[in-house]
Design a protein around this motif. Sequence first.
Motif, PDB file in Angstrom:
ATOM      1  N   ARG A 147      49.032 -28.385 -28.602  1.00  0.00           N
ATOM      2  CA  ARG A 147      49.283 -29.825 -28.779  1.00  0.00           C
ATOM      3  C   ARG A 147      48.375 -30.694 -27.905  1.00  0.00           C
ATOM      4  NH1 ARG A 147      55.287 -29.256 -26.351  1.00  0.00           N
ATOM      5  NH2 ARG A 147      54.988 -27.303 -27.463  1.00  0.00           N
ATOM      6  N   TYR A 148      47.762 -30.100 -26.890  1.00  0.00           N
ATOM      7  CA  TYR A 148      46.923 -30.887 -25.981  1.00  0.00           C
ATOM      8  C   TYR A 148      45.498 -30.902 -26.513  1.00  0.00           C
ATOM      9  CZ  TYR A 148      51.069 -30.099 -23.215  1.00  0.00           C
ATOM     10  OH  TYR A 148      52.378 -30.044 -22.805  1.00  0.00           O
ATOM     11  N   ARG A 159      40.857 -37.439 -22.887  1.00  0.00           N
ATOM     12  CA  ARG A 159      40.100 -37.374 -24.142  1.00  0.00           C
ATOM     13  C   ARG A 159      38.618 -37.470 -23.809  1.00  0.00           C
ATOM     14  NH1 ARG A 159      40.869 -41.598 -29.053  1.00  0.00           N
ATOM     15  NH2 ARG A 159      42.907 -40.577 -29.080  1.00  0.00           N
ATOM     16  N   VAL A 209      44.281 -36.340 -28.580  1.00  0.00           N
ATOM     17  CA  VAL A 209      44.524 -37.328 -29.626  1.00  0.00           C
ATOM     18  C   VAL A 209      45.566 -38.360 -29.204  1.00  0.00           C
ATOM     19  CG1 VAL A 209      45.326 -37.682 -31.983  1.00  0.00           C
ATOM     20  CG2 VAL A 209      43.815 -35.757 -31.463  1.00  0.00           C
ATOM     21  N   LYS A 210      46.735 -37.900 -28.744  1.00  0.00           N
ATOM     22  CA  LYS A 210      47.848 -38.822 -28.527  1.00  0.00           C
ATOM     23  C   LYS A 210      48.028 -39.247 -27.073  1.00  0.00           C
ATOM     24  CE  LYS A 210      50.608 -37.499 -32.542  1.00  0.00           C
ATOM     25  NZ  LYS A 210      51.904 -36.972 -33.025  1.00  0.00           N
ATOM     26  N   TYR A 211      47.720 -38.358 -26.127  1.00  0.00           N
ATOM     27  CA  TYR A 211      47.961 -38.702 -24.723  1.00  0.00           C
ATOM     28  C   TYR A 211      47.110 -37.804 -23.840  1.00  0.00           C
ATOM     29  CZ  TYR A 211      51.214 -34.860 -25.660  1.00  0.00           C
ATOM     30  OH  TYR A 211      51.772 -33.681 -26.076  1.00  0.00           O
TER      31      TYR A 211
END
Length: 490
Positions: free
Chosen positions: A327-328, A336, A331-333
Amino acid sequence: MTDIPELTLAKLRDALRAKDVSAAEAAEAYLDRAEGASALNAFLRIDRERTMAAAKASDEKLARGEGGALEGVPLGIKDLFCTKDVETTAASRILQSFVPPYESTVTANLARDGAVSLGKLNLDEFAMGSSNETSAYGPVINPWRRTGKDDKLSPGGSSGGSSAAVAAHLCAGATATDTGGSIRQPAALTGTVGVKPTYGRCSRWGIVAFASSLDQAGPIARHVRDSAILLRSMAGHDPKDSTSINAPVPDFEAVLDRGVKGLKIGIPEEYRLDGMPEEIEALWRQGEAWLRDAGAEVREVSLPLTKYALPVYYIVAPAEASSNLARYDGVKYGMRIEDRDIQEMYAKTRAEGFGAEVQRRILIGTYVLSAGYYDAYYLRAQKVRKKIADEMNAVFEDVDLLLTPSAPSAAFGLGEKTDDPIQMYLNDVFTVTANLAGNPGISVPAGLDGQGLPLGLQLLARPMDEETMFRGAYALEQAAGFTARPGQWW
């Protein structure tokens, strides 16, 4: 005025209730110690303003006679527990600046009972490690030193910030997590008490996941009574966690004085390893004698599948980590690394954001889950895991507790094992079986080695039988009379 950090958690709780000490005084005393111990690198962040506001709120509740079970007690929080509006990084660059909009269930339970958070504690990155050297924010330093030497030692891992902070009296107690021994091993290396409860006793909701079928939250404290008090507040059923067990939480503190008379204690013969230091073997024998003198019956038992626990763990845990950490991706938190191509953005973000040990475990996990190797590695490991759990449960038909060492050595120097991952993984040799089987375990400080470093003894119990485990641990603690503490050099 009372030297507040010298009080046990239980005595501080009682002093707060009696209004002999205010929550604000307790918070200030611990904040001063924590802020003055930067050399240990145990805390990643301390928020004095937030802490003092919570302490003053506790004083108001205590004045009205409304205080909870831990009202005003200052605790450290491992930075794997999501804390609302407070940065939570799991000691990884990839989660830098991540501020959760929600609170983990365990820390919410502690806050419900009035505990005051001092701040977030350092750990191995994503809880992957046994020395607290994989943290993106630098290693934690063990407050203990070898007699006559000043080389820096590991506090164990992954909960090294928790164990070091408790040992150095920077907090009254701390939250921690245990996936393969990450509570019990650091407790053993720092002369503290570490408890891994039954899998499902504490909610995993809001804890950054490493290996979901193995992770379990628990406390690190200075004494068995303190750990019993903390676990009662941390535990409880949580409908947000599908693995949470819906069962009443006993008053663990109330059973401590029942003793071990009539209990049967098993000594697993397979835990006698080649090359284990004689000091640990001798302490183990001493532990047997202490329990026997307290009225328990001690007998040898056999767990022949124990030798497979470590290899099974290092297939199952990386496989689950590979899945959980997918999940890392930037993209979301969190971090990046910008790129025109989204695949390149994923790759660069993960390469930059994850440290070497996390990358190693993701690669191992991805490999054992791949189409050509799933049956040969992961599926086979799960079958052996079931056999290990069945064997453990069968032994507990004949005994009430198992007594083993907590760790295969005392605290080791920073850098001593980092070049050899296998040597580092062997630190969990006595602890991983309980995670694979879901049993509760506790490490109790019981003596010092020839270099003046603490050594721990471990007790394992049946699932959901922490009460018997605490009875045995308290009897061990009373017999050992361990009062040593690190000299303050930091």
